[in-house]
Write a protein that holds these residues in place. Structure first.
Motif, PDB file in Angstrom:
ATOM      1  N   UNK A   1       7.966  39.950  53.456  1.00  0.00           N
ATOM      2  CA  UNK A   1       7.034  39.597  52.367  1.00  0.00           C
ATOM      3  C   UNK A   1       6.185  38.386  52.770  1.00  0.00           C
TER       4      UNK A   1
ATOM      5  N   UNK B   1      26.019  47.511  34.735  1.00  0.00           N
ATOM      6  CA  UNK B   1      25.358  47.084  33.513  1.00  0.00           C
ATOM      7  C   UNK B   1      24.557  48.197  32.873  1.00  0.00           C
ATOM      8  N   UNK B   2      23.838  48.926  33.680  1.00  0.00           N
ATOM      9  CA  UNK B   2      23.025  50.019  33.152  1.00  0.00           C
ATOM     10  C   UNK B   2      23.906  51.093  32.528  1.00  0.00           C
TER      11      UNK B   2
ATOM     12  N   UNK C   1      15.093  56.482  32.644  1.00  0.00           N
ATOM     13  CA  UNK C   1      14.946  55.026  32.504  1.00  0.00           C
ATOM     14  C   UNK C   1      15.755  54.252  33.539  1.00  0.00           C
TER      15      UNK C   1
ATOM     16  N   UNK D   1      13.031  51.124  41.447  1.00  0.00           N
ATOM     17  CA  UNK D   1      12.187  49.937  41.624  1.00  0.00           C
ATOM     18  C   UNK D   1      12.911  48.875  42.444  1.00  0.00           C
ATOM     19  N   UNK D   2      14.173  48.679  42.123  1.00  0.00           N
ATOM     20  CA  UNK D   2      14.955  47.715  42.893  1.00  0.00           C
ATOM     21  C   UNK D   2      15.034  48.140  44.352  1.00  0.00           C
TER      22      UNK D   2
ATOM     23  N   UNK E   1      14.661  54.854  37.043  1.00  0.00           N
ATOM     24  CA  UNK E   1      13.420  54.172  37.415  1.00  0.00           C
ATOM     25  C   UNK E   1      13.693  52.725  37.797  1.00  0.00           C
ATOM     26  N   UNK E   2      14.565  52.084  37.036  1.00  0.00           N
ATOM     27  CA  UNK E   2      14.892  50.691  37.342  1.00  0.00           C
ATOM     28  C   UNK E   2      15.520  50.592  38.725  1.00  0.00           C
TER      29      UNK E   2
ATOM     30  N   UNK F   1      17.545  38.002  50.448  1.00  0.00           N
ATOM     31  CA  UNK F   1      18.692  38.862  50.259  1.00  0.00           C
ATOM     32  C   UNK F   1      19.577  38.931  51.506  1.00  0.00           C
TER      33      UNK F   1
ATOM     34  N   UNK G   1      12.024  47.446  46.172  1.00  0.00           N
ATOM     35  CA  UNK G   1      11.889  46.026  46.500  1.00  0.00           C
ATOM     36  C   UNK G   1      12.635  45.699  47.789  1.00  0.00           C
TER      37      UNK G   1
ATOM     38  N   UNK H   1      24.414  42.621  43.703  1.00  0.00           N
ATOM     39  CA  UNK H   1      23.367  42.804  42.706  1.00  0.00           C
ATOM     40  C   UNK H   1      23.290  44.259  42.246  1.00  0.00           C
TER      41      UNK H   1
ATOM     42  N   UNK I   1      26.300  45.336  40.166  1.00  0.00           N
ATOM     43  CA  UNK I   1      26.250  44.779  38.813  1.00  0.00           C
ATOM     44  C   UNK I   1      25.210  45.497  37.975  1.00  0.00           C
ATOM     45  N   UNK I   2      24.056  45.737  38.565  1.00  0.00           N
ATOM     46  CA  UNK I   2      23.009  46.435  37.824  1.00  0.00           C
ATOM     47  C   UNK I   2      23.476  47.837  37.441  1.00  0.00           C
TER      48      UNK I   2
END
Lengths: 204, 204
Positions: free
Chosen positions: B204, B170-171, B187, B194-195, B190-191, B155, B198, B163, B166-167
């Motif tokens: 990582x 979109x959501x 909902x 989570x992103x 939560x998404x 990233x 990350x 990103x 857009x998310x």
DNA sequence: TTACAAACATACCGATTGTTTGTATATATG
DNA sequence: CATATATACAAACAATCGGTATGTTTGTAA
């Protein structure tokens, strides 16, 4: 002047092709049935014989093209790999790659996107059916993972399937509208992979 | 019959309210200017005096309501917390909560969603401006993180901002269309969390 | 007081959609 | 094989809608 059945089917196809081309060129609402008829070499009478109304044309075009989401759902229900999330990621990436390589499908998706508000309530909306189908396929996959106890804390197979299907739909919609400088590969793909990674961690 | 300035502003408001109500009830294209005028107690002449055309009505309605995305972008540009991703998550959750609590805004967003394909190319589209504004705000935040070397492998502050915007779009779009059994809270939230998680992992 | 422009109403026009009617003919039927 | 009938359109018709042009009243500024 009545034509033979084959001839009739032919003109129906010509009308569909003409409508598709014009819709792609000018957008749904900017195209008149007169234009469609003229481009197909018939009159509006023929158009109204084969299709109930202008929306009917859109519906027919939609029904004709196999929606990529249906495609994705199918592939998902087939794949029975041992590493479900890896397979899932591959399938999604593959679908994205194919979609992005086919500008006609992209353009058609954009046109069809105008359809699902038009068919807001009265019609049986296949758009949601596809989504449910996709969601069901996703659910199976996450269910497998969940049974192995490998789904991180707050998530259930239900919520994960819902989340991923919504994200997929949202991303594709954002992409077809093309307002953001954003491509399925690598942008959308990276987002999906990140989400999948989040579901891959054993616990937290 | 010329009215006083205040009276004129009043009728303008009445037209706007009538249009808004009707658009919410029947959808943009199913409402005629005649209906709007009648509901506002005027004729189409008045409507065309205050607004250039039917789209102008939609634009005016949009301009009237402060778009939640603009709201979000503003808050993001203000917040200068030391834990940027935490603050970001809070702001997003707050926006989601407020949006979900206001059914009028939700309905209006749905109507306005029909606008940005209608104003597809020719118009200066403010919808994309909001997105860019949001993206810029997000970029600042991710840039701070990136400079601390805390942004995971593939990233960049650019791609992450793109990103997430857009998310988010979109959501929200998926939500306002209301086809999926899906709510912003919990909902979509939560998404997003989570992103964000990350992006929070050190490496990582 | 008067000239002007704001704030509409009214009338009209072109475009478009859906419907109805007409008609030639392929096809089913006796 | 003859004929009735449904098919596959074309052509004319009706209605709606968006936009424009024009008319009219009246606040308001000079």
């Amino acid at each position: 002047m009545r034509r033979t059945k084959e001839q009739a089917a032919e003109t129906r196809q010509e009308i569909l092709r003409a409508a598709e081309t014009l819709f792609l060129q000018k957008g749904y609402s900017a195209v008149s049935l007169e234009e469609v008829a003229a481009a197909a070499g018939v009159t509006r009478g023929a158009v109204h014989w084969h299709f109930v109304n202008k929306q009917g044309l859109l519906f027919a075009i939609r029904d004709e093209m196999q929606l990529p989401m249906r495609d994705l759902a199918e592939q998902l229900s087939l794949d029975r790999a041992c590493a479900p999330l890896d397979a899932l990621g591959d399938v999604i990436t593959g679908t994205f790659t194919r979609l992005q390589a086919d500008p006609r499908q992209r353009a058609l998706l954009k046109v069809l996107h105008q359809l699902d508000f038009a068919a807001s309530d009265d019609e049986t909306d296949d758009g949601t059916i596809f989504r449910q189908q996709l969601q069901a396929s996703l659910f199976k996959i996450f269910d497998v993972i969940d049974r192995k106890g490998e789904l991180p804390a707050p998530w259930t197979s239900q919520s994960a399937a819902l989340a991923l299907s919504v994200v997929l739909n949202g991303l594709v919609n954002e992409w077809v509208r093309g307002k953001a400088d954003f491509e399925l590969i690598p942008d959308a793909s990276a987002i999906v992979q990140t989400l999948l990674d989040a579901w891959r961690v054993p616990a937290r």
